[in-house]
Scaffold this active site. Structure first.
Site: not given
Ligand code: ASP
Length: 331
Positions: A18, A60-62, A92-93, A162, A270
């Protein structure tokens, strides 16, 4: 004029996320050319640091996979000479997954490798990105020779972190592991960093044939059995609490999976605390079936470490690797 003060050299490796995205019109946030120019959006960083940016990917990290983890580890290792530290800009993902992978793949690190990203694009007026970028770079100039993750005021151990929030600017936590540093008004070191013994060496390779199977009340072990049937070589079972599985159906299914040569780890639903398979009969039954425990590892690290272990060992050797400490991951 006084002597020239040499500024720490920090190399940014951009992988996307992002932070470097822009909204389409109309359309979702998508990778943009901003990613390669992040330094244009942070004022004054060059007064303290000698920074440079290189774009490895813009995804995108996904969309990242273990092949990217290996390539990133190689890119980091190849650029270590001539810099004081490296910042990896990442979505961040899956940042915690990639940071976990690099902590296992980069052995004997002598310099910091700091992951960071943002919840909003750096080109937005209201964004968390510049602060994360500046503080990650300053952390990369510190004597913290491990793979870490800077987000929302704290530097965390990468393999203990995490993503816990979709919207908050404090999107990451490291349960059961204090942050390494707090970047508040003062820079406050909190946890003593790792001191890996060098020299730097790469341990590449992750086996993707790994599944995560949550235990659901009353649902039985059909998903575990399906994972074994579909050729998974490792399964992380998310049990209840200390790592308990229901006594009906599960012990037999776990034993069958282990008997079929699948490496099974029991984790927990948990997010804090250590898995203790001796605490209750449900956990003991799992233990008797031959599973391993994830200790205090995060779900991300527990899974990535299994992928890493499966790529290099099996049987008792895999168990010794998995349950031993590699990079402070909480095994
Ligand atoms: N979908 C984005 C990613 O992981 C989310 C982010 O960077 O905050 O590339």
């Amino acid at each position: 004029m006084g002597p020239a003060v040499s500024r720490p050299r920090i190399r940014f490796l951009s992988t996307g996320g992002t932070l470097g995205m822009l909204p389409g019109s109309p359309g979702p946030l998508a990778p943009s050319s901003v990613a390669a120019n992040v330094l244009a959006y942070v004022q004054g960083i060059e007064r303290e640091l000698d920074v440079s940016v290189e774009s490895l990917w813009n995804l995108d990290s996904s969309d990242l996979s273990p092949a990217h983890w290996d390539a990133l580890a190689q890119a980091v290792a190849a650029r270590m000479d001539g810099v004081e530290g490296i910042v990896v800009v990442h979505g961040t993902d899956t940042m915690a997954w990639t940071a976990s992978a690099l902590s296992l793949a980069l052995r004997g690190l002598a310099k910091p490798v700091v992951f960071t990203g943002a919840q909003r694009p750096i080109a937005s007026v209201r964004t968390d990105a510049p602060e994360n970028v500046v503080n990650a770079a300053l952390c990369a100039a510190m004597d913290i020779p491990e793979v870490s993750l800077y987000f929302g005021r704290y530097l965390f151990r990468g393999n203990r972190s995490t993503k816990t929030s979709i919207q908050s600017y404090e999107a990451f936590e490291s349960p059961d592991c204090p942050p390494l540093v707090e970047m508040g008004v003062e820079v406050r070191p909190i946890k003593t960093p790792l001191r890996p013994a060098g020299p730097l060496r790469l341990e590449l390779g992750f086996d993707s044939r790994v599944a995560i199977v949550p235990v659901v009340p009353g649902a039985g072990p059909a998903m575990l059995e399906a994972a074994v049937e579909r050729g998974m070589r490792g399964v992380v079972v998310q049990g209840f609490g200390a790592g308990n599985v229901p006594q009906e159906g599960w012990p037999g299914a776990l034993a069958a999976a282990v008997g079929a040569g699948v490496a099974v780890v029991v984790h927990s639903h948990c997010h804090r605390g250590k898995v203790d398979l001796r605490a209750y009969v449900g956990g003991r039954a799992a233990l008797a079936a031959g599973v391993m425990s994830s200790g205090t590892m995060t779900l991300e690290c527990a899974t990535v470490k299994l992928m890493h272990g499966l790529a290099r060992a099996q049987g008792e050797e895999l168990r010794a690797y998995y349950t031993g400490d590699v990079a402070g991951e909480g095994a």
